[in-house]
Scaffold this active site. Structure first.
Site, PDB file in Angstrom:
ATOM      1  N   CYS A  77       0.801  -1.223   0.000  1.00 55.08           N
ATOM      2  CA  CYS A  77       0.000   0.000   0.000  1.00 55.08           C
ATOM      3  C   CYS A  77       0.834   1.273   0.000  1.00 55.08           C
ATOM      4  O   CYS A  77       0.522   2.225  -0.721  1.00 55.08           O
ATOM      5  CB  CYS A  77      -0.995   0.001   1.151  1.00 55.08           C
ATOM      6  SG  CYS A  77      -0.261  -0.022   2.805  1.00 55.08           S
ATOM      7  N   HIS A 128      -2.453   1.102   7.083  1.00 55.48           N
ATOM      8  CA  HIS A 128      -2.783   0.965   5.663  1.00 55.48           C
ATOM      9  C   HIS A 128      -3.061   2.359   5.106  1.00 55.48           C
ATOM     10  O   HIS A 128      -3.543   3.235   5.819  1.00 55.48           O
ATOM     11  CB  HIS A 128      -4.019   0.066   5.513  1.00 55.48           C
ATOM     12  CG  HIS A 128      -4.345  -0.258   4.092  1.00 55.48           C
ATOM     13  ND1 HIS A 128      -3.576  -1.096   3.331  1.00 55.48           N
ATOM     14  CD2 HIS A 128      -5.365   0.164   3.301  1.00 55.48           C
ATOM     15  CE1 HIS A 128      -4.113  -1.195   2.119  1.00 55.48           C
ATOM     16  NE2 HIS A 128      -5.197  -0.436   2.077  1.00 55.48           N
ATOM     17  N   HIS A 140      -6.313   1.764  -3.503  1.00 53.22           N
ATOM     18  CA  HIS A 140      -5.265   1.281  -2.604  1.00 53.22           C
ATOM     19  C   HIS A 140      -4.823  -0.099  -3.040  1.00 53.22           C
ATOM     20  O   HIS A 140      -5.477  -0.746  -3.859  1.00 53.22           O
ATOM     21  CB  HIS A 140      -5.779   1.242  -1.157  1.00 53.22           C
ATOM     22  CG  HIS A 140      -6.963   0.357  -0.958  1.00 53.22           C
ATOM     23  ND1 HIS A 140      -6.940  -0.725  -0.128  1.00 53.22           N
ATOM     24  CD2 HIS A 140      -8.222   0.387  -1.488  1.00 53.22           C
ATOM     25  CE1 HIS A 140      -8.121  -1.323  -0.133  1.00 53.22           C
ATOM     26  NE2 HIS A 140      -8.921  -0.671  -0.970  1.00 53.22           N
TER      27      HIS A 140
END
Length: 175
Positions: A77, A128, A140
């Protein structure tokens, strides 16, 4: 919208229509069938911002998640957000999600603009990050689905939301 479609046609032609004008939104860790949605924006998002984000998504869509990865054979990510911000706005980000969450300035959810970074805590000590697209969506590198688009209002993401950051000034998003 016409400019976005033209940009996607130009991008898709070389790969013989391997990409489409649609995206499949990720829905957190749920493995239910996904509906196909069109990339569409409500409100006034400048065409150049739409084009930069759509170009980034089309280039990376479906790339598998790989922890520590930083290429089309697998990306995590934070590497994904680094790649998007560099290709779209020539902004360099730190390598880790935690370092990225300390970059730029805080923005509230009601101030979010396309190109802002959104951060989550998915497990204790695990962070994240994604790039906000507008209209409750962010792209993402998803562990379960690879590079995908999800909704902030999805219960999985909503309960794990941490913060949002604007990197540079708002001019960077619209340049």
């Amino acid at each position: 919208m016409k400019t976005l479609i033209k940009a996607l046609i130009i991008i898709c032609l070389p790969v013989k229509f391997a990409c489409a004008f649609e995206f499949v939104p990720a829905t957190g860790h749920h493995h239910t069938p996904l509906k196909t949605e069109h990339i569409a924006y409500s409100g006034s998002v400048p065409d150049n911002v739409k084009n930069k984000l759509a170009t980034a998504y089309v280039a990376w869509r479906g790339t598998h998640y790989r922890w520590g990865g930083d290429s089309h054979s697998g990306i995590d990510c934070s590497a994904f957000t680094r790649r998007v911000m560099m290709s779209a706005w020539h902004l360099q980000l730190p390598r880790t999600t935690l370092e990225q969450s300390r970059t730029g300035r805080h923005v509230s959810t009601r101030e979010l603009q396309p190109g802002d970074l959104v951060f989550f805590i998915t497990k204790p000590g695990v962070h994240h990050v994604g790039v906000y697209l507008g209209d409750d969506r962010f792209m993402h590198a998803s562990v379960s689905q690879g590079v995908a688009i999800s909704h902030l209002s999805d219960p999985y993401w909503q309960t794990r939301y941490m913060t949002a950051r604007r990197i540079g000034t708002s001019q960077n998003h619209y340049a």
